[in-house]
Design a protein around this motif. Sequence first.
Motif, mmCIF file in Angstrom:
data_model
loop_
_atom_site.group_PDB
_atom_site.id
_atom_site.type_symbol
_atom_site.label_atom_id
_atom_site.label_comp_id
_atom_site.label_asym_id
_atom_site.label_seq_id
_atom_site.Cartn_x
_atom_site.Cartn_y
_atom_site.Cartn_z
ATOM 1 N N MET A 131 1.017 -1.353 0.111
ATOM 2 C CA MET A 131 -0.254 -0.099 0.696
ATOM 3 C C MET A 131 1.122 1.228 0.154
ATOM 4 O O MET A 131 0.276 1.973 -0.267
ATOM 5 C CB MET A 131 -1.021 -0.212 1.248
ATOM 6 C CG MET A 131 -1.972 -0.903 1.334
ATOM 7 S SD MET A 131 -3.361 -0.924 2.277
ATOM 8 C CE MET A 131 -3.230 1.138 2.054
ATOM 9 N N HIS A 132 1.820 1.502 0.377
ATOM 10 C CA HIS A 132 2.470 2.793 0.573
ATOM 11 C C HIS A 132 3.939 2.341 0.906
ATOM 12 O O HIS A 132 5.559 2.914 -0.118
ATOM 13 C CB HIS A 132 1.941 3.120 2.465
ATOM 14 C CG HIS A 132 3.042 3.124 3.322
ATOM 15 N ND1 HIS A 132 3.971 2.876 3.907
ATOM 16 C CD2 HIS A 132 2.645 1.577 4.301
ATOM 17 C CE1 HIS A 132 4.111 1.930 4.794
ATOM 18 N NE2 HIS A 132 3.528 0.665 5.010
ATOM 19 N N GLN A 133 4.797 1.531 0.814
ATOM 20 C CA GLN A 133 5.776 1.099 1.273
ATOM 21 C C GLN A 133 6.394 0.989 -0.109
ATOM 22 O O GLN A 133 7.602 1.819 -0.421
ATOM 23 C CB GLN A 133 6.481 0.124 1.939
ATOM 24 C CG GLN A 133 6.826 0.297 3.505
ATOM 25 C CD GLN A 133 6.797 -1.031 4.322
ATOM 26 O OE1 GLN A 133 7.521 -0.751 5.017
ATOM 27 N NE2 GLN A 133 6.109 -2.032 4.430
ATOM 28 N N PRO A 134 6.308 -0.205 -1.109
ATOM 29 C CA PRO A 134 7.067 0.712 -2.727
ATOM 30 C C PRO A 134 6.966 1.660 -3.066
ATOM 31 O O PRO A 134 7.850 2.142 -4.095
ATOM 32 C CB PRO A 134 6.123 -0.690 -3.465
ATOM 33 C CG PRO A 134 5.768 -1.462 -2.169
ATOM 34 C CD PRO A 134 5.480 -0.671 -1.017
ATOM 35 N N GLN A 135 6.156 2.302 -3.015
ATOM 36 C CA GLN A 135 5.817 3.658 -3.275
ATOM 37 C C GLN A 135 6.230 4.836 -2.656
ATOM 38 O O GLN A 135 7.314 5.704 -3.940
ATOM 39 C CB GLN A 135 4.593 4.359 -3.620
ATOM 40 C CG GLN A 135 3.029 3.382 -4.153
ATOM 41 C CD GLN A 135 2.606 2.074 -3.056
ATOM 42 O OE1 GLN A 135 3.116 1.820 -2.416
ATOM 43 N NE2 GLN A 135 0.850 1.644 -3.714
ATOM 44 N N ARG A 136 6.953 4.539 -1.733
ATOM 45 C CA ARG A 136 7.802 5.279 -1.341
ATOM 46 C C ARG A 136 9.254 5.137 -1.233
ATOM 47 O O ARG A 136 9.925 5.966 -1.396
ATOM 48 C CB ARG A 136 7.497 5.729 0.219
ATOM 49 C CG ARG A 136 5.612 5.880 0.767
ATOM 50 C CD ARG A 136 5.231 5.956 2.626
ATOM 51 N NE ARG A 136 4.441 6.690 2.460
ATOM 52 C CZ ARG A 136 3.508 6.968 3.452
ATOM 53 N NH1 ARG A 136 3.677 5.845 4.270
ATOM 54 N NH2 ARG A 136 2.714 7.732 3.319
ATOM 55 N N ALA A 137 9.074 4.376 -1.855
ATOM 56 C CA ALA A 137 10.623 3.981 -2.016
ATOM 57 C C ALA A 137 11.033 3.805 -3.563
ATOM 58 O O ALA A 137 12.383 4.356 -3.963
ATOM 59 C CB ALA A 137 10.606 1.928 -1.549
ATOM 60 N N GLY A 138 10.204 3.669 -3.977
ATOM 61 C CA GLY A 138 10.494 4.156 -5.318
ATOM 62 C C GLY A 138 10.904 6.023 -6.195
ATOM 63 O O GLY A 138 11.518 6.451 -6.739
ATOM 64 N N LYS A 139 10.085 6.229 -5.167
ATOM 65 C CA LYS A 139 9.816 8.205 -5.604
ATOM 66 C C LYS A 139 10.844 8.672 -4.657
ATOM 67 O O LYS A 139 10.922 9.567 -4.126
ATOM 68 C CB LYS A 139 8.569 8.837 -5.394
ATOM 69 C CG LYS A 139 7.937 7.846 -6.855
ATOM 70 C CD LYS A 139 6.570 8.330 -6.706
ATOM 71 C CE LYS A 139 5.403 8.153 -8.478
ATOM 72 N NZ LYS A 139 4.815 8.560 -8.324
ATOM 73 N N LEU A 140 10.359 8.613 -3.177
ATOM 74 C CA LEU A 140 11.777 9.310 -1.948
ATOM 75 C C LEU A 140 12.766 8.291 -1.045
ATOM 76 O O LEU A 140 13.319 8.937 -1.095
ATOM 77 C CB LEU A 140 10.075 9.193 -0.709
ATOM 78 C CG LEU A 140 9.418 9.911 -1.061
ATOM 79 C CD1 LEU A 140 8.140 10.335 -0.088
ATOM 80 C CD2 LEU A 140 9.409 11.694 -1.947
#
Length: 427
Positions: free
Chosen positions: A319-328
């Motif tokens: 839900m959130h870790q892959p997205q935040r890892a990819g962009k931030l």
Amino acid sequence: MTSENSKLIMTAVGAAVAGAAAALTVSHLVQQSRANTKTDNDDYDRRTSMIFEDPTSEGLQRSSSSNVIFPHNHEEKMRRLVAARAVIEEDNSMPRNSVTVRVPATSANMGPGYDTIGMAVDLWSEVTVERSDKFEITGEGEGADKMPTDESNYLVVGCKAAFEAANKPMPTLKYHVVSRIPFARGLGSSSAAIVAGIIAGLVLAGHRLPCWGSEALLQIACGIEGHPDNVAPAIYGGIQVGIHNGTRWETERVPIPAGLQLVMFIPDFIGKTSDARGVLKPEISRADAAFNISRASWLVLALCMGNLDNLKWAVQDRMHQPQRAGKLYKYLYPMVDAAQGAGASCAYLSGAGPTVMAITGGASGDIFAQRTKERSDLVVAKAMMRAAEEYGIKGRLVVTQVSNEGARVVKVDPPFSSGDITYGHNI
């Protein structure tokens, strides 16, 4: 057949006929009685029992089943205990001139528990609030130079909410913060300020809130924060799972396995929650939802069972870790792999980041009196630091533990202790 045998047979037949007639008569009487007492609910609702109170059976609720209390009925036990006391403490007690509140850091989400699961961390800030003729906010320690010094500060927001709950005007106050919780690093600094502000405001106003059956303090804090994953462990300590039941917020503590240690890599840069939420899509697929449900369930089960080996899978998330890892936070998954490869039970992004939290086991008593090779915290910390260096990320490692205790008052003027009653630390 003899005359004697004939008499015996006739006697037996007569007794059987009489018994059958009596049984038939009783059956008719029972059916007539049921017909006379039949209600709209009598197609025999098999849910009705002495264990589960059936809301459609008013007579049952008024009788013996309403007096049955089971081990899990904590709020009902406390409600009855309070109601039975001869003297009930008044909601409004004496207002205070100043108060100091100690509040822990928190680690939210713990992987899949987005906005739901959180853990109190043994890093503490202290907030002193006192009546004054001039509004002022001062601070020292972690992030003191970045702390808002106007009424937008969450300390002030929390205090205002407390005085509103007490239905009293808020006086002019002076605030001083000794911060040991890293600011804007995914360790609940904002939630700590909210909770500390509410508790300080309640004490200064001389107001007490109900807990059992309402958790009023949690309602105020969640009303400001919007979710319970940080504020619940900040209030109650431990690992908490919180929900909104459609009427109010609720939270329950999850058991903490013995010997847990926390190894945190805290980057030197701040992470804004607004930026971290901004990279998330408003919708997720059914497959991703099912993945997170399974992992959140696995996480709670692993903690309840004390099975640290299962934590590696339990903190996985879509839900959130892959997205935040990819962009931030490009370093997130390499650091997670490094920590787990060095012996950590698991590692995940703490809150909205940028801190990475690893959980290890094996601690027993004071770790400085224990052989290092019995634990993995030092090896894990070095592995996480090497991963950070490979990505050019500067920061520091902090080793601590879960805090079983939430926020509490450590000093107040005038004190609560008086006469023959002394509270802990002579508060």
